[in-house]
Design a protein around this motif. Structure first.
Motif, PDB file in Angstrom:
ATOM      1  N   ASN A 181       0.856  -1.183   0.000  1.00 44.36           N
ATOM      2  CA  ASN A 181       0.000   0.000   0.000  1.00 44.36           C
ATOM      3  C   ASN A 181       0.897   1.241   0.000  1.00 44.36           C
ATOM      4  O   ASN A 181       2.135   1.136   0.084  1.00 44.36           O
ATOM      5  CB  ASN A 181      -0.935  -0.003   1.208  1.00 44.36           C
ATOM      6  N   GLU A 182       0.292   2.397  -0.075  1.00 45.96           N
ATOM      7  CA  GLU A 182       1.068   3.631  -0.188  1.00 45.96           C
ATOM      8  C   GLU A 182       1.860   3.936   1.079  1.00 45.96           C
ATOM      9  O   GLU A 182       2.959   4.496   1.010  1.00 45.96           O
ATOM     10  CB  GLU A 182       0.142   4.804  -0.531  1.00 45.96           C
ATOM     11  N   GLN A 183       1.343   3.573   2.243  1.00 46.24           N
ATOM     12  CA  GLN A 183       2.088   3.797   3.482  1.00 46.24           C
ATOM     13  C   GLN A 183       3.366   2.977   3.503  1.00 46.24           C
ATOM     14  O   GLN A 183       4.455   3.473   3.823  1.00 46.24           O
ATOM     15  CB  GLN A 183       1.227   3.446   4.691  1.00 46.24           C
ATOM     16  N   GLU A 184       3.257   1.707   3.164  1.00 43.77           N
ATOM     17  CA  GLU A 184       4.445   0.850   3.132  1.00 43.77           C
ATOM     18  C   GLU A 184       5.407   1.282   2.037  1.00 43.77           C
ATOM     19  O   GLU A 184       6.631   1.183   2.215  1.00 43.77           O
ATOM     20  CB  GLU A 184       4.036  -0.612   2.943  1.00 43.77           C
ATOM     21  N   LYS A 185       4.874   1.775   0.932  1.00 42.26           N
ATOM     22  CA  LYS A 185       5.737   2.273  -0.142  1.00 42.26           C
ATOM     23  C   LYS A 185       6.530   3.483   0.330  1.00 42.26           C
ATOM     24  O   LYS A 185       7.748   3.587   0.094  1.00 42.26           O
ATOM     25  CB  LYS A 185       4.905   2.633  -1.364  1.00 42.26           C
ATOM     26  N   ALA A 186       5.858   4.420   1.011  1.00 44.63           N
ATOM     27  CA  ALA A 186       6.546   5.606   1.524  1.00 44.63           C
ATOM     28  C   ALA A 186       7.601   5.221   2.546  1.00 44.63           C
ATOM     29  O   ALA A 186       8.727   5.733   2.525  1.00 44.63           O
ATOM     30  CB  ALA A 186       5.525   6.569   2.140  1.00 44.63           C
ATOM     31  N   ASN A 187       7.257   4.306   3.456  1.00 43.88           N
ATOM     32  CA  ASN A 187       8.223   3.876   4.470  1.00 43.88           C
ATOM     33  C   ASN A 187       9.443   3.210   3.836  1.00 43.88           C
ATOM     34  O   ASN A 187      10.580   3.420   4.275  1.00 43.88           O
ATOM     35  CB  ASN A 187       7.559   2.923   5.452  1.00 43.88           C
TER      36      ASN A 187
END
Length: 223
Positions: A181-187
């Motif tokens: 997801n986008e949160q894991e991608k950003a992290n």
């Protein structure tokens, strides 16, 4: 091919401050990545804000992983094991605690890591690249590659996956960084300093099919 998790127990034991990695005044993300991608002293034993901050052998840390792998793949006492991206060889060293008569081999692109490996297995490790493994077809009873393949460029992935498949008889296992997801991608983008292949699990599965990689896998997520 199956998804089998051997690594989350180690991955989740590390606390991470994603924003501090990006915004550090002395080693901001771009500078840290530039130093880390040399895969030399700064990557392994330099400042923690760059990468490992001192990658030392810890008694028993990798032994539990070696034991789980040996049990899952039902390795025989004299199995041949290859670690692609072996670093300093700590997992291979701990394999010999679990299986004292095994033949262990490792390859890593980092001359520094091989020069500073566990001295007990120095003669089993060599400097080299995952895209061209210097062993014959069907040499190994188990081929593993942990936290390595995502560091390759897209034009290298095809060769590396085919090489792992080629040198292994049946049992292969790779662990790679990914995001759902986008949160894991950003992290992942904030934390990583050497990752080049940013793929979702679905995209990694495409790579496996494209290269006829038939081994097992697991993913590391930065939650």
């Amino acid at each position: 091919m199956a998804e089998v998790d051997f690594m989350s127990m180690l991955h989740k034991s590390t606390q991470r401050n994603y924003l501090s990695r990006v915004n550090d005044p002395e080693f901001p993300k771009a500078k840290a990545a530039e130093l880390a991608k040399q895969f030399a002293f700064d990557y392994w034993d330099g400042d923690r804000r760059i990468c490992y901050g001192g990658y030392q052998y810890l008694e028993g840390r990798w032994e539990k992983v070696a034991f789980a792998l040996a049990k899952h793949y039902q390795l025989h006492p004299k199995s041949k094991i290859l670690d692609v991206g072996c670093g300093k060889g700590y997992l291979l060293y701990d394999f010999l605690k679990v299986m004292p008569n095994a033949e262990v081999y490792g390859i890593d692109i980092s001359e520094y890591a091989i020069s500073n490996c566990k001295p007990e297995i120095r003669n089993r490790l060599r400097v080299g690249n995952a895209i061209d493994l210097p062993w014959s077809d069907n040499t190994f009873d188990l081929v593993i590659s942990i936290n390595t393949l995502h560091n390759l460029h897209v034009y290298e992935l095809d060769s590396a996956l085919r090489e792992i498949e080629r040198v292994g008889k049946q049992n292969k296992y790779i662990c790679i960084e990914s995001y759902r997801n986008e949160q894991e991608k950003a992290n992942l983008l904030y934390w990583q300093v050497t990752c080049e292949a940013f793929n979702t699990p679905k995209e990694w599965m495409w790579w496996f099919k494209q290269t006829n990689y038939a081994g097992d896998h697991s993913f590391i997520f930065f939650q």
